[in-house]
Design an enzyme around this catalytic site. Structure first.
Site, PDB file in Angstrom:
ATOM      1  N   GLY A   1       1.473   4.228   4.606  1.00  0.00           N
ATOM      2  CA  GLY A   1       2.294   3.367   3.760  1.00  0.00           C
ATOM      3  C   GLY A   1       2.696   2.071   4.436  1.00  0.00           C
ATOM      4  O   GLY A   1       3.282   2.091   5.507  1.00  0.00           O
ATOM      5  N   SER A   2       2.425   0.920   3.821  1.00  0.00           N
ATOM      6  CA  SER A   2       2.664  -0.336   4.506  1.00  0.00           C
ATOM      7  C   SER A   2       2.352  -1.513   3.593  1.00  0.00           C
ATOM      8  O   SER A   2       2.272  -1.373   2.383  1.00  0.00           O
ATOM      9  CB  SER A   2       1.801  -0.396   5.766  1.00  0.00           C
ATOM     10  OG  SER A   2       0.521   0.132   5.497  1.00  0.00           O
ATOM     11  N   ARG A   3       2.135  -2.700   4.205  1.00  0.00           N
ATOM     12  CA  ARG A   3       1.909  -3.920   3.432  1.00  0.00           C
ATOM     13  C   ARG A   3       1.031  -4.874   4.231  1.00  0.00           C
ATOM     14  O   ARG A   3       1.040  -4.868   5.462  1.00  0.00           O
ATOM     15  CB  ARG A   3       3.275  -4.563   3.151  1.00  0.00           C
ATOM     16  CG  ARG A   3       3.239  -5.844   2.366  1.00  0.00           C
ATOM     17  CD  ARG A   3       4.661  -6.306   2.107  1.00  0.00           C
ATOM     18  NE  ARG A   3       4.907  -7.655   2.575  1.00  0.00           N
ATOM     19  CZ  ARG A   3       6.104  -8.170   2.785  1.00  0.00           C
ATOM     20  NH1 ARG A   3       7.182  -7.453   2.604  1.00  0.00           N
ATOM     21  NH2 ARG A   3       6.225  -9.421   3.193  1.00  0.00           N
TER      22      ARG A   3
ATOM     23  N   MET B   1       0.840  -1.189   0.000  1.00  0.00           N
ATOM     24  CA  MET B   1       0.000   0.000   0.000  1.00  0.00           C
ATOM     25  C   MET B   1       0.878   1.243   0.000  1.00  0.00           C
ATOM     26  O   MET B   1       1.681   1.436   0.921  1.00  0.00           O
ATOM     27  CB  MET B   1      -0.913   0.020   1.230  1.00  0.00           C
ATOM     28  CG  MET B   1      -1.888  -1.132   1.291  1.00  0.00           C
ATOM     29  SD  MET B   1      -2.930  -1.049   2.768  1.00  0.00           S
ATOM     30  CE  MET B   1      -1.729  -1.470   4.032  1.00  0.00           C
TER      31      MET B   1
END
Length: 242
Positions: free
Chosen positions: A201-203, A113
């Protein structure tokens, strides 16, 4: 008796509207707006950049309505973003064991993301939250494979009515500094329901059971709560999205 006219099939009954701002983000939007307003009286030359920043913060915390596919044998995407990895891996230690996902390696689908994606995460299946496991860690680029082992992260295990357990993990990234959970062990959830959020922001990783095949390809964009990322007994989708 007078007849009641029914609208013809295909008549639109839904109108587009701006997505809501998730309650988790409203205070940040308010802070950004207050700073922008204050700058108007102190340093007016930076007011417009701060106004744009306020809109950016509001966009980050947007929480659009999603329509989740209904049916058996499907796993729904837990995150908006880009499919960056589909590979068989060893399970994280926190997801191993008879009360978790077992010991065998599983196919992991990773969804990255960016700051432009919706960051509200959703459960892939309907069931009961069995475990929510938070682990502190580093803030490496979430697109790196080692981020799944070294970054701050939060694991979920959801068990459906047939005993199927699905594990997925929120992973913080370079900019992300907070993982927020909306659920706790014992909560009942339905596929596509909001379960958490990662700021900036990440996953999200999803671990597929052996009899489920990936229905997404590398480079494909997913929509949380809507995209079918895996299907039971189906053929795996292969290739790289161009």
């Amino acid at each position: 008796m007078a007849s009641i006219d029914k609208p013809p099939l295909g008549t639109p009954t839904v109108k587009w509207r701006f997505p809501d701002i998730h309650p988790e983000g409203r205070k940040y939007v308010a802070i950004a707006a207050a700073i922008a307003l204050l700058s108007l009286f102190v340093f007016d030359f930076i007011t417009w950049p701060l106004v744009f920043l306020t809109f950016g913060v509001a966009a980050f915390f947007r929480d659009p309505i999603r329509v989740t596919p209904q049916g058996e044998g499907m796993l729904i995407a837990p995150a908006d973003g880009l499919v960056t990895m589909i590979q068989r891996v060893e399970l994280p230690p926190e997801l191993r064991g008879p009360q978790a996902l077992g010991e065998a390696p599983m196919v992991r689908v990773s969804i990255f993301m960016s700051v432009f994606d919706v960051h509200v995460n959703r459960t892939p299946i309907t069931g009961t939250i069995r475990h929510v496991i938070y682990i502190s860690g580093r803030f490496l680029n979430a697109d790196l494979d080692k981020a799944s082992e070294e970054n701050e992260r939060q694991h979920f295990i959801v068990e459906d009515k047939n005993g199927l357990r699905i594990g997925f993990t929120q992973i913080a990234g370079l900019v992300a500094r907070r993982i927020v959970s909306f659920t706790k062990p014992g909560d009942m959830v339905v596929a596509g329901q909001r379960v958490g959020l990662i700021r900036f922001g990440s996953r999200v990783d999803v671990f597929l059971p052996e009899d489920y095949a990936a229905q997404v390809t590398l480079g494909q964009r997913t929509i949380a709560g809507e995209t079918v990322i895996a299907r039971k007994g189906g053929a795996a989708v292969t290739g790289i999205s161009q």
